[in-house]
Design a protein around this motif. Structure first.
Motif, PDB file in Angstrom:
ATOM      1  N   ARG A   4       5.470 -34.591  33.756  1.00 38.46           N
ATOM      2  CA  ARG A   4       5.853 -34.201  32.397  1.00 38.46           C
ATOM      3  C   ARG A   4       7.310 -34.561  32.100  1.00 38.46           C
ATOM      4  N   THR A   5       8.144 -34.492  33.116  1.00 37.37           N
ATOM      5  CA  THR A   5       9.546 -34.873  32.925  1.00 37.37           C
ATOM      6  C   THR A   5       9.668 -36.367  32.642  1.00 37.37           C
ATOM      7  N   TRP A   6       8.933 -37.186  33.387  1.00 35.10           N
ATOM      8  CA  TRP A   6       8.955 -38.626  33.124  1.00 35.10           C
ATOM      9  C   TRP A   6       8.415 -38.932  31.729  1.00 35.10           C
ATOM     10  N   LEU A   7       7.388 -38.209  31.294  1.00 34.65           N
ATOM     11  CA  LEU A   7       6.829 -38.439  29.964  1.00 34.65           C
ATOM     12  C   LEU A   7       7.846 -38.068  28.885  1.00 34.65           C
ATOM     13  N   CYS A   8       8.558 -36.969  29.068  1.00 37.69           N
ATOM     14  CA  CYS A   8       9.611 -36.578  28.118  1.00 37.69           C
ATOM     15  C   CYS A   8      10.724 -37.628  28.102  1.00 37.69           C
ATOM     16  N   TRP A   9      11.114 -38.113  29.265  1.00 37.43           N
ATOM     17  CA  TRP A   9      12.152 -39.140  29.348  1.00 37.43           C
ATOM     18  C   TRP A   9      11.725 -40.421  28.636  1.00 37.43           C
ATOM     19  N   LEU A  10      10.464 -40.809  28.795  1.00 31.95           N
ATOM     20  CA  LEU A  10       9.951 -41.999  28.117  1.00 31.95           C
ATOM     21  C   LEU A  10       9.982 -41.838  26.605  1.00 31.95           C
ATOM     22  N   ILE A  11       9.531 -40.701  26.110  1.00 39.14           N
ATOM     23  CA  ILE A  11       9.481 -40.480  24.661  1.00 39.14           C
ATOM     24  C   ILE A  11      10.889 -40.500  24.063  1.00 39.14           C
ATOM     25  N   VAL A  12      11.832 -39.822  24.709  1.00 36.00           N
ATOM     26  CA  VAL A  12      13.193 -39.766  24.181  1.00 36.00           C
ATOM     27  C   VAL A  12      13.847 -41.145  24.217  1.00 36.00           C
ATOM     28  N   ALA A  13      13.683 -41.884  25.310  1.00 42.44           N
ATOM     29  CA  ALA A  13      14.269 -43.219  25.390  1.00 42.44           C
ATOM     30  C   ALA A  13      13.669 -44.158  24.341  1.00 42.44           C
ATOM     31  N   THR A  14      12.378 -44.070  24.112  1.00 46.08           N
ATOM     32  CA  THR A  14      11.738 -44.915  23.106  1.00 46.08           C
ATOM     33  C   THR A  14      12.199 -44.567  21.706  1.00 46.08           C
ATOM     34  N   VAL A  15      12.311 -43.268  21.414  1.00 44.74           N
ATOM     35  CA  VAL A  15      12.767 -42.849  20.084  1.00 44.74           C
ATOM     36  C   VAL A  15      14.203 -43.280  19.831  1.00 44.74           C
ATOM     37  N   ILE A  16      15.071 -43.149  20.833  1.00 44.30           N
ATOM     38  CA  ILE A  16      16.467 -43.578  20.669  1.00 44.30           C
ATOM     39  C   ILE A  16      16.541 -45.089  20.458  1.00 44.30           C
ATOM     40  N   ALA A  17      15.753 -45.858  21.211  1.00 41.67           N
ATOM     41  CA  ALA A  17      15.746 -47.307  21.021  1.00 41.67           C
ATOM     42  C   ALA A  17      15.233 -47.702  19.639  1.00 41.67           C
ATOM     43  N   THR A  18      14.348 -46.878  19.063  1.00 36.68           N
ATOM     44  CA  THR A  18      13.829 -47.173  17.726  1.00 36.68           C
ATOM     45  C   THR A  18      14.800 -46.749  16.634  1.00 36.68           C
ATOM     46  N   LEU A  19      15.447 -45.590  16.812  1.00 41.99           N
ATOM     47  CA  LEU A  19      16.361 -45.091  15.788  1.00 41.99           C
ATOM     48  C   LEU A  19      17.688 -45.842  15.769  1.00 41.99           C
ATOM     49  N   LEU A 136      -0.612 -38.801  35.745  1.00 40.41           N
ATOM     50  CA  LEU A 136      -0.519 -38.919  34.293  1.00 40.41           C
ATOM     51  C   LEU A 136      -1.868 -38.662  33.637  1.00 40.41           C
ATOM     52  N   LEU A 137      -2.931 -39.067  34.303  1.00 41.12           N
ATOM     53  CA  LEU A 137      -4.269 -38.823  33.771  1.00 41.12           C
ATOM     54  C   LEU A 137      -4.575 -37.337  33.724  1.00 41.12           C
ATOM     55  N   ARG A 138      -3.992 -36.570  34.642  1.00 37.75           N
ATOM     56  CA  ARG A 138      -4.224 -35.129  34.662  1.00 37.75           C
ATOM     57  C   ARG A 138      -3.674 -34.438  33.423  1.00 37.75           C
ATOM     58  N   LEU A 139      -2.679 -35.045  32.777  1.00 35.58           N
ATOM     59  CA  LEU A 139      -2.057 -34.417  31.620  1.00 35.58           C
ATOM     60  C   LEU A 139      -2.852 -34.603  30.336  1.00 35.58           C
ATOM     61  N   THR A 140      -3.799 -35.507  30.322  1.00 36.48           N
ATOM     62  CA  THR A 140      -4.592 -35.718  29.115  1.00 36.48           C
ATOM     63  C   THR A 140      -5.529 -34.536  28.885  1.00 36.48           C
ATOM     64  N   PRO A 141      -5.755 -34.157  27.654  1.00 35.60           N
ATOM     65  CA  PRO A 141      -6.724 -33.085  27.388  1.00 35.60           C
ATOM     66  C   PRO A 141      -8.106 -33.457  27.898  1.00 35.60           C
ATOM     67  N   ARG A 142      -8.862 -32.433  28.257  1.00 34.23           N
ATOM     68  CA  ARG A 142     -10.180 -32.705  28.817  1.00 34.23           C
ATOM     69  C   ARG A 142     -11.110 -33.371  27.815  1.00 34.23           C
ATOM     70  N   SER A 143     -10.888 -33.126  26.528  1.00 35.31           N
ATOM     71  CA  SER A 143     -11.730 -33.779  25.525  1.00 35.31           C
ATOM     72  C   SER A 143     -11.437 -35.267  25.409  1.00 35.31           C
ATOM     73  N   LEU A 144     -10.234 -35.691  25.852  1.00 36.49           N
ATOM     74  CA  LEU A 144      -9.846 -37.109  25.815  1.00 36.49           C
ATOM     75  C   LEU A 144      -9.788 -37.697  27.215  1.00 36.49           C
ATOM     76  N   PHE A 145     -10.580 -37.147  28.129  1.00 34.88           N
ATOM     77  CA  PHE A 145     -10.501 -37.603  29.515  1.00 34.88           C
ATOM     78  C   PHE A 145     -10.935 -39.054  29.651  1.00 34.88           C
ATOM     79  N   HIS A 146     -12.008 -39.448  28.983  1.00 35.71           N
ATOM     80  CA  HIS A 146     -12.506 -40.818  29.111  1.00 35.71           C
ATOM     81  C   HIS A 146     -11.508 -41.818  28.521  1.00 35.71           C
ATOM     82  N   ALA A 147     -10.926 -41.479  27.372  1.00 33.87           N
ATOM     83  CA  ALA A 147      -9.907 -42.362  26.794  1.00 33.87           C
ATOM     84  C   ALA A 147      -8.673 -42.420  27.691  1.00 33.87           C
ATOM     85  N   GLY A 148      -8.305 -41.282  28.273  1.00 32.33           N
ATOM     86  CA  GLY A 148      -7.164 -41.281  29.185  1.00 32.33           C
ATOM     87  C   GLY A 148      -7.410 -42.111  30.428  1.00 32.33           C
ATOM     88  N   LEU A 149      -8.634 -42.098  30.928  1.00 31.31           N
ATOM     89  CA  LEU A 149      -8.965 -42.923  32.083  1.00 31.31           C
ATOM     90  C   LEU A 149      -8.870 -44.410  31.743  1.00 31.31           C
TER      91      LEU A 149
END
Length: 377
Positions: A4-19, A136-149
């Motif tokens: 989850r920390t890596w996912l937060c780091w990715l989102i923040v870095a991507t948003v800063i690069a876009t803004l 990372l696949l574990r973090l996907t909601p169970r309803s989106l498990f197939h898409a996450g896979l």
């Protein structure tokens, strides 16, 4: 670190690069991401994919520069560097002008746009090389498990491709093969295609053996399907109404969109109950994870605030006359906060886990001593 920390780091870095589409900020962000990758890289094949993303980003940047030189379409900018022969394409080909006067402003614009994509590829390359895709696949909601896979398999394509190329190249060179002409590369392409097909068949057999795609009888619920369709239609209607009428339609778009969101969320929650999930070993949360979350929140807050107050600080536009790009220390400090994962802090064992393991060790020693006493008696 935690997934989850890596996912937060990715989102923040991507948003800063876009803004902040600014060349100096992008270069600083690339250096920060590279430092984080060097700090956390290991001997896994996933780490080898970072160089692939970096090379692809460099080719894209070079292509943007060449595209800015070739497809001028007229004089853009005041600083003319040289004149190339102009070729006017017909209207059915877009009417583009190839060549003509080359300006420093056009080159700066192409280099800036290409650097933006290069930065994003560096960020995703570091994330792809450092994060375990199965976690990372574990973090996907169970309803989106197939898409996450499916997304997880797509993310692991680049590392597996790099590993296969390196293995085949090493094997062919061990047999005395030398790569030179075009025909000599078939010794790499042929085994690579055959190995890819074989891995695809093995993956399909493994998924079928584990019951992938099979759902419980409760998964076929007409009420859930109706709620999902109605929710998606409601949100689509609200969005179209907002775009067509404007802000004046919020009295109707807000309740319709809210009802659609509630129906969609209920359908996803009801579908998630049909997908069982078990966890063998949970990830540990360390001190570095907490520091990274705090630094990421501070960085995105600073950049978003500057974007709202004075967006010209974050944007570099070389037209009509090229000028030196400015640099704001606040934005630079915010980008440097993303280098917190590269700090030389040992992850260590969490206190809670240490206490639990110590209690279990004491209980085992006590049980063993009681067994020895009972055997002696």
């Amino acid at each position: 670190m935690h997934t989850r920390t890596w996912l937060c780091w990715l989102i923040v870095a991507t948003v800063i690069a876009t803004l902040a589409p600014h060349p100096l900020y992008h270069i600083l962000l690339m250096l920060v991401v590279t430092q984080v990758f060097v700090r956390h890289r290991d001997d896994r094949p996933l780490a080898r994919s970072f160089s692939l993303f970096a090379r692809v980003g460099a080719l894209i940047w070079l292509g943007y520069v060449v595209f800015a030189v070739v497809t001028v379409g007229g004089v853009r900018g005041a600083t003319v560097l040289l004149h190339l022969p102009a070729i006017h394409l017909p209207v059915w080909l877009g009417g583009i002008v190839l060549g003509g006067p080359i300006t420093a402003e056009a080159l700066a614009w192409g280099a800036t746009r290409g650097l933006s994509l290069w930065t994003l590829l560096i960020i995703f390359g570091a994330f792809n090389a450092l994060v375990d895709h199965h976690r990372l696949l574990r973090l996907t909601p169970r309803s989106l498990f197939h898409a996450g896979l499916a997304v997880t398999i797509a993310l692991s394509f680049a590392p597996s491709l790099v590993r296969a190329i390196q293995d085949i190249t090493a094997a062919q060179r061990a047999r005395g093969h030398r790569f030179g002409s075009v025909r000599s590369w078939w010794a790499l392409i042929g085994p690579l295609l055959a190995g890819s097909l074989e891995r695809s068949l093995q993956l399909a057999e493994a998924l079928e053996a584990r019951g992938y795609g099979r759902t419980l009888s409760a998964a076929h619920n007409p009420t859930r399907v109706f709620a999902l369709i109605a929710g998606l239609l409601s949100m689509t209607t609200a969005l179209i109404g907002w775009l067509w009428v404007g802000p004046g339609s919020w009295l109707l778009a807000l309740p319709v969109g809210g009802a659609g969101l509630i129906l969609t969320a209920w359908a996803a929650y009801d579908l998630s109950r049909c997908v069982p999930r078990t966890t063998y070993r949970r990830e540990r949360w360390h001190r570095l994870d907490t520091l990274t979350w705090i630094a990421a929140a501070a960085a995105i807050t600073v950049v978003a605030t500057i974007r709202l107050i004075d967006p010209t600080i974050l944007v570099y536009y070389p037209f009509p006359v090229i000028s030196e790009p400015g640099f704001d220390l606040r934005v630079g400090a915010a980008i440097l906060l993303l280098a917190v994962p590269a700090l030389p802090l040992t992850a260590g064992v969490p206190r809670r886990a240490y206490r639990v393991s110590a209690d279990r060790r004491a209980a085992r020693q006590e049980t063993a001593s009681q067994q020895v006493l009972s055997a002696q008696s």
